[in-house]
Design an enzyme around this catalytic site. Structure first.
Site, mmCIF file in Angstrom:
data_model
loop_
_atom_site.group_PDB
_atom_site.id
_atom_site.type_symbol
_atom_site.label_atom_id
_atom_site.label_comp_id
_atom_site.label_asym_id
_atom_site.label_seq_id
_atom_site.Cartn_x
_atom_site.Cartn_y
_atom_site.Cartn_z
ATOM 1 C CG HIS A 215 -57.199 60.375 -59.690
ATOM 2 N ND1 HIS A 215 -57.210 59.113 -60.077
ATOM 3 C CD2 HIS A 215 -58.132 61.240 -60.573
ATOM 4 C CE1 HIS A 215 -57.605 59.139 -61.472
ATOM 5 N NE2 HIS A 215 -58.155 60.528 -61.611
ATOM 6 C CB CYS B 258 -79.289 46.427 -71.123
ATOM 7 S SG CYS B 258 -79.737 46.215 -72.549
#
Lengths: 415, 503
Positions: free
Chosen positions: B84, B432
């Site tokens: 952040h 995947c």
């Protein structure tokens, strides 16, 4: 860049049948790609019988059924690239395949998609709880037992009464595991009736209809699961919660066509089937790209999967030889009363066409109709059992002349 | 297949002394009492790993002990994984001080350690008038903390940039340059780099007691024997209060709270491009939808619940329903049917500081013991925490002389991926996520010992089928490399053996 007439993606029942048919129709330049080390796909782990009843009028195991096609593929000398994954499919029929040696690009005149399907997971159906060892999808457990020779656990609860779930209940019971219950949220079994009888009833395995698993417990290994009955709104009723001790939870909660490549190529998809939109030669909306088997829609009988592979191969052969008319928008099927899905979704070619239909809700004796061109009576209709309805060639001809767009409504009316 | 235990002895590439190898390395009980470290870090989460790596710059004997089989297996693996900007911490707090410069530190480390770090923008959204004051407060905090570049945007501009956002959006504070990482991969790389600079790491090693000795050394009792050290850094995360009580610091309490996350299929990687927070005023609620460094979509965290224990990371039906409802507040057409996994993480708040601030300080009994009571945002603060703790160690009497030969870079084996090639040339095991056999074997060689360990390092099993096709092969690779039976391979450590033998 390697030029290729036909690429078949997947060497399971659909891909193998397609490869054999394409070669028999005179296509020389074919490659079949498969990620696994041996051809046959999921059939290799299906060591139970029940395969080939329609096609061969014999009761074969999965590997036996696969062997017939593998033998043909070998006899016809169709190259099968094993251990090779197709990782990219571009709009212009260019695919990228990788294996231990190289990554190669192929420019193909036609492509048959036969990638099969994968299983829905615990996460996809959002079962809350902890995240311990001992949670398996049924097919993963089947592979573990029948190929690798290990057990998922000793005391088992199975959620979902799909065919694989019921077959695994029997398989585990035969290996001496305690299958405590098969839990099914609907009020009817999810798989074929013959599997309910042969796999559960004959082994006295309880089938708890109208129940679901609402929590998984155990920090390192599954210790127990909580089950609840479903209320009328289709939600679990927490007041009925009770725990079943077990060390393993198996899930048989649905299959998802493995269409990542199809989407990558920008091919139009049908939300009801999870597969591509196809016409009656199983050609997708992209000219020269065909789809068949479980990647197109999940079938309950392998014999239909092989049949679809052959239809797609004939179509692909037609495209490669240039004998088919330009891709056009023909007559489209639409779901009417009590119809969940229809494959193919449209008719563009004048040929006999088997329609594969699934109903929405179970009914007693019913009449299945496709406009006024085909009809059939069935003694019962269940979502778990695909209904085949054949449209004769001459009806297709009539339908397509004069050319133009149009729709045909498919209905299932209880009688 | 190569046998790793032989390989290690030959080439010395194996960086970790995991617990089971202690006797081979000569660090077990009897002999262990002779092994003395200058600093032992308890806990190899992102904070402990970062500290170990920074300490490995200096001429001292250091080690980390970790109860789990791999770094980053505790709360680190279940965190939001954003670096952040400094607008979530009130100015003047320790958290605000330690988060300053975080992005610069992560960028540099990403180059050195060759671990993924990407940046994206962030919107603090006001979906209703009551959100605006909180949103503006965050902007103000950010600016007071020295951050620049916050822009107030009208709802229409937000929708132009993020068309999937709730059309009711009133306004937002936008800022660019928020970092995204996968913390367990980082923790691993940090410990690996520390070990290549001489640090020691003991995994599967739970601390059960700590004793002070007359000779000025602490004896740390673990499930695998004892270790002695001059300094101890308690970086045990949510278990820090428990460790503190072992050193005689009984007054520490941690209040735990649990948040829930859901991850969506990569087919939705471009649904939103920025991190979307709702700037609600309630600190007990977090409402966010955003991208991940690996191209998934993540949804979290709901209103925080009190777990039964530090291990209670269960996901409840209510929490799942709640985060989905909150997610739909932000993105109405959230593709809920394409959720591929969900999990919960636990954060803690200590009782020593006001307002949930971090507490980092000496034991009441010794300046050679430092307790780290870290809450959110621990990942962002970790480089700052490492620097701060090193200062405290120095003040506490640890002499710090920089190594002449510190190697800040980590060799990342290129495995099968050719430089500049879009696709690997290799046998794909995880279909995947397109993870190759060589990548998985490389991870095992580097120290992955469990199915989840391989997953956190390689992403194999992290995709839409959740290991349905590849898990069996991963069990086989682990079994062959470690020379143990497949039935002994665990999902995440002892007690989580995944398969059983046929009799």
């Amino acid at each position: 860049m390697i030029d290729l007439d036909l690429a078949v993606i997947g060497a399971g029942p659909a891909g193998l049948a397609a490869a054999v048919r394409a070669r028999k129709e005179g296509i020389r330049d074919i490659v079949v790609f498969d990620r696994d080390d041996r051809p046959g796909g999921i059939l290799n782990q299906c060591i139970h019988t029940g395969f080939g009843l329609l096609r061969f009028d014999e009761d074969l195991t999965g590997p036996e059924y696969a062997y017939r096609f593998v033998t043909e593929v070998n006899r016809l000398k169709v190259p099968v690239e094993l251990g090779t994954a197709v990782v990219e499919l571009a709009k212009d029929r260019i695919l990228t395949a990788v294996n231990g040696k190289k990554a190669s690009k192929y420019r193909c005149r036609a492509i048959i998609l036969a990638m099969g399907c994968r299983e829905r997971t615990r996460n996809a159906v959002m079962i809350p709880g902890t995240r311990p060892a001992g949670i398996f999808t049924a097919g993963k457990a089947q592979r573990l037992m029948n190929i690798d020779g290990y057990l998922p656990g000793k005391s088992i609860v199975i959620l979902g009464s799909g065919d694989i779930g019921m077959i695994m209940a029997r398989r585990l019971a035969l290996e001496g595991c305690e299958v405590k219950a098969v839990v099914e949220k609907n009020l009817y079994a999810g798989g074929l009736i013959r599997n309910k009888v042969q796999c559960l009833d004959d082994f006295s395995i309880p089938l708890l209809l109208g129940h679901t698993v609402t929590a998984i417990h155990g920090e390192y290994r599954v210790e127990k699961v909580t089950i609840c009955t479903m209320n009328e709104g289709g939600e679990p009723d927490e007041r009925t919660a009770k725990d079943i001790e077990c060390d393993t939870l198996l899930l048989s909660v649905g299959l998802i066509p493995e269409n990542e490549l199809t989407r990558m190529a920008g091919i139009g998809m049908d939300r009801s089937t999870g597969g591509a939109f196809v016409d009656n030669i199983l050609e997708t909306e992209t000219e020269g790209v065909f789809s068949c088997g479980n990647v197109l829609h999940v079938s309950d009988i392998v014999d239909y999967v092989s049949l679809e592979g052959e239809i797609a191969a004939s179509g692909a052969a037609g495209r490669i030889r240039g004998v088919l008319s330009e891709k056009r928008y023909g007559k489209r099927f639409v779901s009417g009363r009590n119809i969940r899905q229809i494959v193919p979704q449209s008719i563009t070619q004048e040929r006999e066409t088997p329609l594969f239909i699934r109903v929405q809700e179970p009914t007693g004796p019913a009449r299945i109709t496709a406009g006024d061109i085909a009809r059939k009576r069935v003694p019962v209709a269940r979502p778990s059992e695909m209904i085949e309805l054949t449209i004769e060639k001459k009806k297709c001809q009539k339908l397509l002349r004069p050319p133009g767009e149009g729709t045909i409504e498919v209905n299932c009316r209880e009688e | 297949m190569k046998n790793i235990s032989e390989d290690r002895e030959k080439s010395g590439i194996f960086p970790f002394n995991s617990a089971c190898d202690c006797d081979k390395e000569g660090i077990r009980d009897g002999e262990l009492s002779k092994a003395v470290f200058d600093v032992v870090v308890i806990g190899a989460g992102i904070v402990g790993s970062m500290l170990l790596r920074e300490l490995s710059r200096f001429e001292c004997e250091i080690a980390v002990v970790e109860q789990f089989p791999q770094p980053g297996f505790g709360v680190t693996k279940s965190s939001l994984s954003y670096i952040h900007r400094n607008h979530f911490n009130p100015p003047g707090t320790l958290a605000a001080k330690l988060c300053a410069g975080a992005r610069k530190a992560f960028r540099k480390l990403s180059d050195e350690l060759r671990v993924d770090y990407k940046e994206t923008g962030e919107f603090l959204l006001a979906l209703e008038p009551s959100h605006i004051p909180q949103m503006m407060k965050r902007k103000q905090w950010g600016e007071q903390n020295g951050e620049t570049g916050f822009r107030i945007m009208k709802g229409s501009e937000v929708l132009r940039r993020e068309p999937e956002v709730n059309p009711a959006v009133l306004s937002a504070v936008y800022s660019s340059g928020h970092g995204m990482i996968y913390p367990p991969e980082w923790a691993f790389a940090l410990v690996e780099n520390a070990c290549s600079n001489g640090a020691h790491a003991f995994f599967g090693t739970k601390v059960i007691g700590i004793a002070g000795n007359d000779d000025g050394l602490f004896t740390i009792h673990t499930g695998n024997g004892t270790i002695r050290s001059r300094f101890i850094v308690n970086a045990a995360g949510n278990k820090a209060a428990k460790i503190a009580s072992m050193t005689g610091d009984d007054g520490i309490e941690l209040t735990l709270s649990r948040g829930t996350f859901a991850i969506f299929d990569k087919i939705h990687s471009s649904l939103v491009r920025n991190i979307l927070y709702v700037g609600g005023g309630d600190p007990a609620v977090s409402q966010v939808v955003g991208p991940t460094v690996s191209g998934n979509l993540i949804l979290g965290l709901g209103s925080f619940k009190t777990p039964d224990s530090t291990e209670d990371t269960k996901v409840t039906r209510e929490s799942l329903d709640e985060i989905i409802a909150m997610g739909r507040d932000i993105v109405p057409d959230l593709p809920v049917t394409d959720i591929i996994t969900f999990f919960a993480g636990i954060k803690s708040v200590n009782n020593l500081e006001e307002g949930g601030d971090f507490h980092i300080g000496y034991s009441d009994l010794s300046r050679r013991v430092i307790h780290l009571l870290i809450g959110s945002p621990g990942v962002t603060a970790s480089p700052g925490i490492a620097r701060h703790v090193i200062d405290l160690l120095s003040d506490g009497g640890l002499s710090l002389v920089e190594k002449k030969l510190f190697d800040s870079s980590r060799e990342k084996k290129e495995d099968d991926w050719d430089k500049g090639q879009k696709w690997p040339c290799g046998r794909i095991v995880c279909r995947c996520e397109n993870v190759t056999e060589a990548t998985i074997q490389n991870a095992i060689e580097r120290g992955a010992r469990t199915i989840d360990g391989v997953k956190h390092l390689t992403r194999a099993g992290m995709g839409r089928c959740q290991g349905g096709f590849c898990e069996g092969r991963i069990i086989r690779y682990l079994s062959e490399a470690l020379g143990i039976e497949p039935t002994e391979i665990t999902k995440k450590g002892e007690g989580s053996e995944q398969i059983k033998g046929m009799e």
